[in-house]
Motif scaffolding. Structure first.
Motif, PDB file in Angstrom:
ATOM      1  N   ALA A 117      -5.023   3.223  -0.142  1.00  0.00           N
ATOM      2  CA  ALA A 117      -5.097   1.807  -0.519  1.00  0.00           C
ATOM      3  C   ALA A 117      -5.819   1.009   0.557  1.00  0.00           C
ATOM      4  O   ALA A 117      -5.731   1.299   1.743  1.00  0.00           O
ATOM      5  N   LYS A 145      -4.792  -5.022  -1.385  1.00  0.00           N
ATOM      6  CA  LYS A 145      -4.406  -4.164  -2.504  1.00  0.00           C
ATOM      7  C   LYS A 145      -5.403  -4.318  -3.646  1.00  0.00           C
ATOM      8  O   LYS A 145      -5.762  -5.433  -4.012  1.00  0.00           O
ATOM      9  N   LEU A 182       5.432  -2.315  -8.949  1.00  0.00           N
ATOM     10  CA  LEU A 182       4.236  -3.058  -8.585  1.00  0.00           C
ATOM     11  C   LEU A 182       4.547  -4.534  -8.340  1.00  0.00           C
ATOM     12  O   LEU A 182       4.062  -5.128  -7.371  1.00  0.00           O
ATOM     13  N   TYR A 208       2.307  -7.622  -6.877  1.00  0.00           N
ATOM     14  CA  TYR A 208       1.383  -7.677  -8.018  1.00  0.00           C
ATOM     15  C   TYR A 208       1.878  -8.623  -9.103  1.00  0.00           C
ATOM     16  O   TYR A 208       3.087  -8.716  -9.364  1.00  0.00           O
ATOM     17  N   CYS A 266      -2.239  -6.373 -12.087  1.00  0.00           N
ATOM     18  CA  CYS A 266      -2.265  -5.108 -12.817  1.00  0.00           C
ATOM     19  C   CYS A 266      -2.211  -5.437 -14.299  1.00  0.00           C
ATOM     20  O   CYS A 266      -1.284  -6.126 -14.747  1.00  0.00           O
ATOM     21  N   ALA A 318      -2.003   1.378  -5.193  1.00  0.00           N
ATOM     22  CA  ALA A 318      -1.436   0.114  -4.720  1.00  0.00           C
ATOM     23  C   ALA A 318      -0.821   0.222  -3.336  1.00  0.00           C
ATOM     24  O   ALA A 318      -0.353  -0.775  -2.784  1.00  0.00           O
TER      25      ALA A 318
END
Length: 464
Positions: free
Chosen positions: A19, A23, A109, A114, A191, A348
């Motif tokens: 990663a 990110k 996530l 995220y 995402c 990630a």
């Protein structure tokens, strides 16, 4: 228990190395019932998919990607959990529910910074609406190609009522997905799961593609006239023959419509890629393209999926991330849909739980380092199918193991009048799976070896 155990320290090291300090965004696009070979980059004779091909050209095109249960709802649950069907609870399309105590990759996530959106088809009970999303735009069941009925997250963050939208379903969902991608979220990564309806039956392309491929010559597969001699009754008695349903009478036009629908998907993939380019985040975004299962398209004059034969279980798998994936790769290791959740978490920079059954595909596409202590990639894997009896296709429960050379299938819970049945194929000598070797004395040692391997794999993934 995971299929391949790794040291916790190694998981952190691989995740951190792969990663970026920033990110990457993650975009996962999945079709419904798309075979691995229905892409122009896979050599299809007339289907054109230039936008999907771009992902392959600028990233990695996995040549041996498979699903562990070739059915809609189970495949989606596996993608989100990294677990086999027996582990996540969604065994079939008949209402078995996702277990609440299993890892949910989107939550992992979100916990790591995220914003996560889901758009399109889920098919599992609850339609993923019981889960927490930063954005949701999804439909129930199979959805409908024209004037789709969809529910959307409102300004209050709650999912509103289902309502009808004008347009073709995957155009509508893609446009909403792109609008969400474009929202201002500062430096926070996103995402997006964009799960298309296409090309699920019945095949209804948008108006712009009604005449596409009208002059294309459709050739029946080499196995069209193969009677399946030597195959078990569990295979031959299934209700998946051409002519048994109204939408599968005209083979040539069915194939054209299947391809027309996929061309419309390619249009929408192009819109997503163009949006990432316009947002100037294409280099910072991992894009994955896959399908929930393959599809028989005339082999033994059959359609549908479910069975463990390669046309049913083998899917496209393309991954693009300019900053970490060398363009033009064609890895040949056998990757599975249980690997998707670990792979996304790996991109990630999030160590994936060792309870997941999968393994990060980044191990096959990242440049290895002399200090890496990564175990060899899998040389065999386990398959399971649970939906019997069902109201339509009458496919018996079965499980199996696939290696690079052999495939072994066990119909273990047959109808009362049938005995247990088996299939064995030498995939190197017989890649089309024409000749069942399971009952030939010469191959008894191979059958015994595959039975032992099957039981070992079942134990490793906790299958009862």
């Amino acid at each position: 228990m995971r299929l391949f155990l790794s040291f916790v320290g190694l998981l952190f090291a691989v995740a951190a190395a792969f990663a970026d300090a920033k990110k990457p965004n993650l975009v996962v696009m999945m079709t419904d019932d798309q075979r691995f070979d229905f892409l122009s980059c896979a050599g299809h004779p007339f289907l054109k998919t230039p936008n999907i091909d771009r992902i392959a050209k600028e990233g990695a095109h996995f040549k041996n990607a498979f699903v562990t249960n070739a059915l809609c709802a189970p495949s989606r649950a596996t993608l989100m959990t990294g677990l086999y069907s027996h582990g996540n609870g969604v065994l079939d399309n008949m209402g078995t529910k996702l277990r609440e105590d299993v890892p949910w990759m989107p939550d992992l996530l979100r916990a790591n910074g995220y914003e996560v959106g889901f758009v399109g088809k889920s098919h599992v009970p609850g339609h993923f609406r019981q889960k927490t999303w930063d954005y949701y735009f999804g439909f129930t069941g199979q959805g409908q190609y024209a004037k789709p009925v969809i529910a959307e997250t409102g300004p209050d963050g709650k999912i509103g009522p289902d309502k009808a939208y004008d347009g073709w379903i995957d155009d509508v969902t893609t446009d909403h997905a792109i609008n969400w991608m474009k929202k201002d979220r500062g430096d926070k990564p996103f995402c997006l799961f964009l799960f298309f309806k296409t090309p699920h039956r019945q095949w209804v392309p948008p108006a712009r593609h009604k005449e596409t491929y009208k002059d294309a010559v459709v050739k029946k597969p080499a196995l069209w006239d193969d009677p399946g001699q030597g195959k078990p009754r569990a295979f031959l008695q299934a209700a998946n023959m051409f002519g048994q349903y109204p939408d599968v009478h005209n083979y040539d036009e069915m194939i054209r419509d299947y391809c027309r629908c996929l061309t419309a998907v390619d249009d929408n993939v192009g819109k997503v890629l163009a949006a990432l380019d316009a947002m100037k985040v294409a280099d910072d975004t991992m894009v994955m393209y896959t399908s929930d299962n393959g599809f028989f398209l005339g082999e033994w004059q059959r359609f549908d999926k479910r069975f463990m034969h390669d046309v049913s279980i083998r899917v496209p798998m393309l991954v693009r991330h300019p900053k970490s994936v060398k363009a033009g790769q064609t890895p040949t290791g056998m990757v599975l849909n249980v690997d998707i959740a670990p792979t996304l978490l790996n991109f990630a920079g999030v160590p994936y739980p060792n309870t997941m059954h999968g393994r990060s595909m980044t191990e096959l596409i990242a440049e290895p380092k002399a200090t890496d202590n990564v175990k060899p990639w899998r040389d065999s894997w386990y398959y399971e199918y649970h939906e019997f009896p069902d109201a339509s296709h009458n496919v018996n429960k079965h499980r199996g193991v696939r290696t690079e050379q052999y495939k072994f299938i066990h119909y273990y819970d047959p109808p009362f009048k049938f005995a247990q049945e088996f299939e064995l194929y030498d995939l190197k000598a017989d890649p089309e799976e024409r000749t069942n070797l399971a009952n030939r004395p010469k191959f008894k040692p191979v059958v015994d070896e595959m039975k032992a391997k099957l039981e070992k794999l079942r134990a490793e993934v906790g299958a009862k």
